[in-house]
Design an enzyme around this catalytic site. Structure first.
Site, PDB file in Angstrom:
ATOM      1  N   TYR A   2      28.695  -3.240 -74.572  1.00 42.00           N
ATOM      2  CA  TYR A   2      28.814  -2.075 -75.466  1.00 42.00           C
ATOM      3  C   TYR A   2      30.259  -1.591 -75.508  1.00 42.00           C
ATOM      4  O   TYR A   2      30.806  -1.312 -76.579  1.00 42.00           O
ATOM      5  CB  TYR A   2      27.855  -1.009 -74.942  1.00 42.00           C
ATOM      6  CG  TYR A   2      27.991   0.383 -75.495  1.00 42.00           C
ATOM      7  CD1 TYR A   2      27.331   0.760 -76.669  1.00 42.00           C
ATOM      8  CD2 TYR A   2      28.731   1.368 -74.823  1.00 42.00           C
ATOM      9  CE1 TYR A   2      27.417   2.066 -77.149  1.00 42.00           C
ATOM     10  CE2 TYR A   2      28.826   2.657 -75.299  1.00 42.00           C
ATOM     11  CZ  TYR A   2      28.171   3.013 -76.461  1.00 42.00           C
ATOM     12  OH  TYR A   2      28.260   4.305 -76.939  1.00 42.00           O
ATOM     13  N   LYS A  42      32.712  -1.402 -78.745  1.00 40.92           N
ATOM     14  CA  LYS A  42      33.300  -0.118 -79.181  1.00 40.92           C
ATOM     15  C   LYS A  42      34.838  -0.246 -79.258  1.00 40.92           C
ATOM     16  O   LYS A  42      35.467   0.387 -80.105  1.00 40.92           O
ATOM     17  CB  LYS A  42      32.890   1.014 -78.241  1.00 40.92           C
ATOM     18  CG  LYS A  42      31.410   1.432 -78.355  1.00 40.92           C
ATOM     19  CD  LYS A  42      31.103   2.205 -79.637  1.00 40.92           C
ATOM     20  CE  LYS A  42      29.749   2.912 -79.560  1.00 40.92           C
ATOM     21  NZ  LYS A  42      29.404   3.645 -80.790  1.00 40.92           N
TER      22      LYS A  42
HETATM   23  N1  LIG Z   1      25.705  10.422 -75.907  1.00 39.80           N
HETATM   24  C1  LIG Z   1      26.805   9.915 -75.378  1.00 39.80           C
HETATM   25  O1  LIG Z   1      27.138  10.135 -74.189  1.00 39.80           O
HETATM   26  C2  LIG Z   1      27.723   9.082 -76.215  1.00 39.80           C
HETATM   27  C3  LIG Z   1      28.978   8.776 -75.686  1.00 39.80           C
HETATM   28  C4  LIG Z   1      29.861   8.002 -76.439  1.00 39.80           C
HETATM   29  C5  LIG Z   1      29.478   7.556 -77.681  1.00 39.80           C
HETATM   30  N2  LIG Z   1      28.244   7.850 -78.173  1.00 39.80           N
HETATM   31  C6  LIG Z   1      27.904   7.346 -79.504  1.00 39.80           C
HETATM   32  O2  LIG Z   1      27.429   8.412 -80.304  1.00 39.80           O
HETATM   33  C7  LIG Z   1      26.541   7.916 -81.302  1.00 39.80           C
HETATM   34  C8  LIG Z   1      25.284   8.759 -81.350  1.00 39.80           C
HETATM   35  O3  LIG Z   1      24.670   8.739 -80.090  1.00 39.80           O
HETATM   36  P1  LIG Z   1      23.724   9.926 -79.552  1.00 39.80           P
HETATM   37  O4  LIG Z   1      24.063  10.082 -78.132  1.00 39.80           O
HETATM   38  O5  LIG Z   1      23.776  11.110 -80.441  1.00 39.80           O
HETATM   39  O6  LIG Z   1      22.300   9.182 -79.644  1.00 39.80           O
HETATM   40  P2  LIG Z   1      20.818   9.673 -79.991  1.00 39.80           P
HETATM   41  O7  LIG Z   1      20.625  11.127 -79.725  1.00 39.80           O
HETATM   42  O8  LIG Z   1      19.932   8.685 -79.304  1.00 39.80           O
HETATM   43  O9  LIG Z   1      20.729   9.444 -81.558  1.00 39.80           O
HETATM   44  C9  LIG Z   1      20.868   8.180 -82.104  1.00 39.80           C
HETATM   45  C10 LIG Z   1      20.537   8.267 -83.581  1.00 39.80           C
HETATM   46  O10 LIG Z   1      20.825   7.017 -84.190  1.00 39.80           O
HETATM   47  C11 LIG Z   1      19.645   6.528 -84.845  1.00 39.80           C
HETATM   48  N3  LIG Z   1      19.729   5.071 -84.830  1.00 39.80           N
HETATM   49  C12 LIG Z   1      19.730   4.240 -83.766  1.00 39.80           C
HETATM   50  N4  LIG Z   1      19.852   2.971 -84.154  1.00 39.80           N
HETATM   51  C13 LIG Z   1      19.947   2.981 -85.505  1.00 39.80           C
HETATM   52  C14 LIG Z   1      20.092   1.992 -86.495  1.00 39.80           C
HETATM   53  N5  LIG Z   1      20.141   0.702 -86.191  1.00 39.80           N
HETATM   54  N6  LIG Z   1      20.148   2.372 -87.799  1.00 39.80           N
HETATM   55  C15 LIG Z   1      20.092   3.681 -88.136  1.00 39.80           C
HETATM   56  N7  LIG Z   1      19.952   4.653 -87.240  1.00 39.80           N
HETATM   57  C16 LIG Z   1      19.875   4.323 -85.944  1.00 39.80           C
HETATM   58  C17 LIG Z   1      18.496   7.169 -84.088  1.00 39.80           C
HETATM   59  O11 LIG Z   1      17.289   7.274 -84.841  1.00 39.80           O
HETATM   60  P3  LIG Z   1      16.190   6.065 -84.827  1.00 39.80           P
HETATM   61  O12 LIG Z   1      15.956   5.758 -83.388  1.00 39.80           O
HETATM   62  O13 LIG Z   1      15.015   6.595 -85.550  1.00 39.80           O
HETATM   63  O14 LIG Z   1      16.853   4.955 -85.570  1.00 39.80           O
HETATM   64  C18 LIG Z   1      19.083   8.569 -83.857  1.00 39.80           C
HETATM   65  O15 LIG Z   1      19.012   9.337 -85.044  1.00 39.80           O
HETATM   66  C19 LIG Z   1      26.328   6.425 -80.953  1.00 39.80           C
HETATM   67  O16 LIG Z   1      27.156   5.631 -81.768  1.00 39.80           O
HETATM   68  C20 LIG Z   1      26.788   6.322 -79.505  1.00 39.80           C
HETATM   69  O17 LIG Z   1      27.276   5.035 -79.204  1.00 39.80           O
HETATM   70  C21 LIG Z   1      27.356   8.608 -77.465  1.00 39.80           C
END
Ligand SMILES: NC(=O)c1ccc[n+]([C@@H]2O[C@H](COP(=O)([O-])OP(=O)(O)OC[C@H]3O[C@@H](n4cnc5c(N)ncnc54)[C@H](OP(=O)(O)O)[C@@H]3O)[C@@H](O)[C@H]2O)c1
Length: 260
Positions: A163, A167
């Site tokens: 991952y 990224k």
């Molecule tokens: N949380 C952290 O600590 C963190 C840190 C660094 C980066 N990020 C990045 O931030 C972004 C959002 O993460 P989050 O933490 O907010 O996650 P989250 O709360 O799990 O939300 C993920 C969202 O993406 C959707 N999703 C997942 N796979 C998808 C796909 N193939 N097509 C369309 N929608 C999809 C999910 O809905 P469905 O499951 O219904 O598709 C959900 O709406 C990601 O890119 C992640 O890599 C997060």
């Protein structure tokens, strides 16, 4: 009276497409953009949860179209952009937020099928959805693209190396998009969050060792979804009119001196 905040940060008259907006960071960004005046198109793979998010957003006054789309799927990407254009006639802002990491573990055990998912969602899905939006609107009218990367794109994090490497590729893809598409009036920037408390990162912020380590961070706590929205609004609005191709780290200082 002319108001510099309104002039720089308002998104009135714009439409934002935010992927993965049925929860977490994507939903928070969508809510913020709507409060700044933008119409919203939001998506996630599951229609039920994306509609629930749309209901929450409408309760705050947002004008929202909710669609089910898997950004790793070409047919879904085309349908998503076509339906967004049919509803709004424009896509000024694209937030490539949807991300995936199906497996954790040592790099020597990383399986090809899991890396394929990571690549298809976090890299190829973002590039090809951006191309769709380019063809439908931004290539002629300009716009703003914001890719959601991770601090893992700048530093190795044990257990999620595949991952992290993807990224890192996304960080550079953002620069390439900015370089090639600047002449079309498109700005492209990246946000790299640290550990933000969402369901996606639960295994990280519930880890006992990381809970101890975070106390050594310059800002000694995990992030919240609220911590990400200021940067997202800056990058979507005219307040950042002279900024493109950059990576904005939102991590409480982890990359400069922390230990996670
Ligand atoms: N949380 C952290 O600590 C963190 C840190 C660094 C980066 N990020 C990045 O931030 C972004 C959002 O993460 P989050 O933490 O907010 O996650 P989250 O709360 O799990 O939300 C993920 C969202 O993406 C959707 N999703 C997942 N796979 C998808 C796909 N193939 N097509 C369309 N929608 C999809 C999910 O809905 P469905 O499951 O219904 O598709 C959900 O709406 C990601 O890119 C992640 O890599 C997060």
């Amino acid at each position: 009276m002319d108001n510099p905040i309104e002039r720089n940060f308002s998104l009135k008259g714009k439409t934002a497409l935010v992927t993965g907006a049925s929860s977490g960071i994507g939903e928070a960004i969508a809510e913020c953009y709507a409060a700044a005046g933008s119409r919203l198109v939001i998506c996630g793979r599951r229609l039920e949860t994306v509609e629930e998010a749309a209901k929450r957003l409408r309760e705050t006054g947002a004008d929202v179209l909710a669609l089910a789309a898997n950004i790793a799927n070409d047919e879904d990407r085309k349908k998503l952009v076509a339906e967004a254009m049919a509803w709004s006639g424009r896509i000024d802002i694209l937030v490539n937020n949807a991300g995936a990491n199906p497996a954790m573990g040592a790099l020597e055990n990383l399986e090809e099928k899991d890396l394929d998912v990571v690549l298809n969602v976090n890299f190829k899905g973002i590039l090809f959805l951006s191309q769709e939006v380019f063809r439908a609107w931004m290539g002629k009218n300009g716009g703003n693209i914001i890719n959601i990367s991770s601090i893992g794109g700048s530093r190795c994090m044990h257990g999620i190396s595949g991952y992290c490497a993807v990224k890192a590729g996304l960080n550079h893809l953002g620069r390439c998009m900015a370089a090639e598409w600047g002449k079309y009036g498109i700005r492209v920037n990246t946000i790299a969050p640290g550990i933000i408390r969402t369901k996606f990162s639960k295994a990280l912020w519930e880890n006992q060792q990381r809970k101890e380590n975070i106390k050594q961070n310059p800002i000694p706590r995990f992030g919240t979804i609220e911590d990400t929205i200021g940067t997202a609004l800056l990058l979507a609005s005219d307040a950042s009119a002279y900024i493109t191709g950059q990576n904005f780290v939102v991590d409480g200082g982890y990359l400069i001196s922390g230990t996670l």
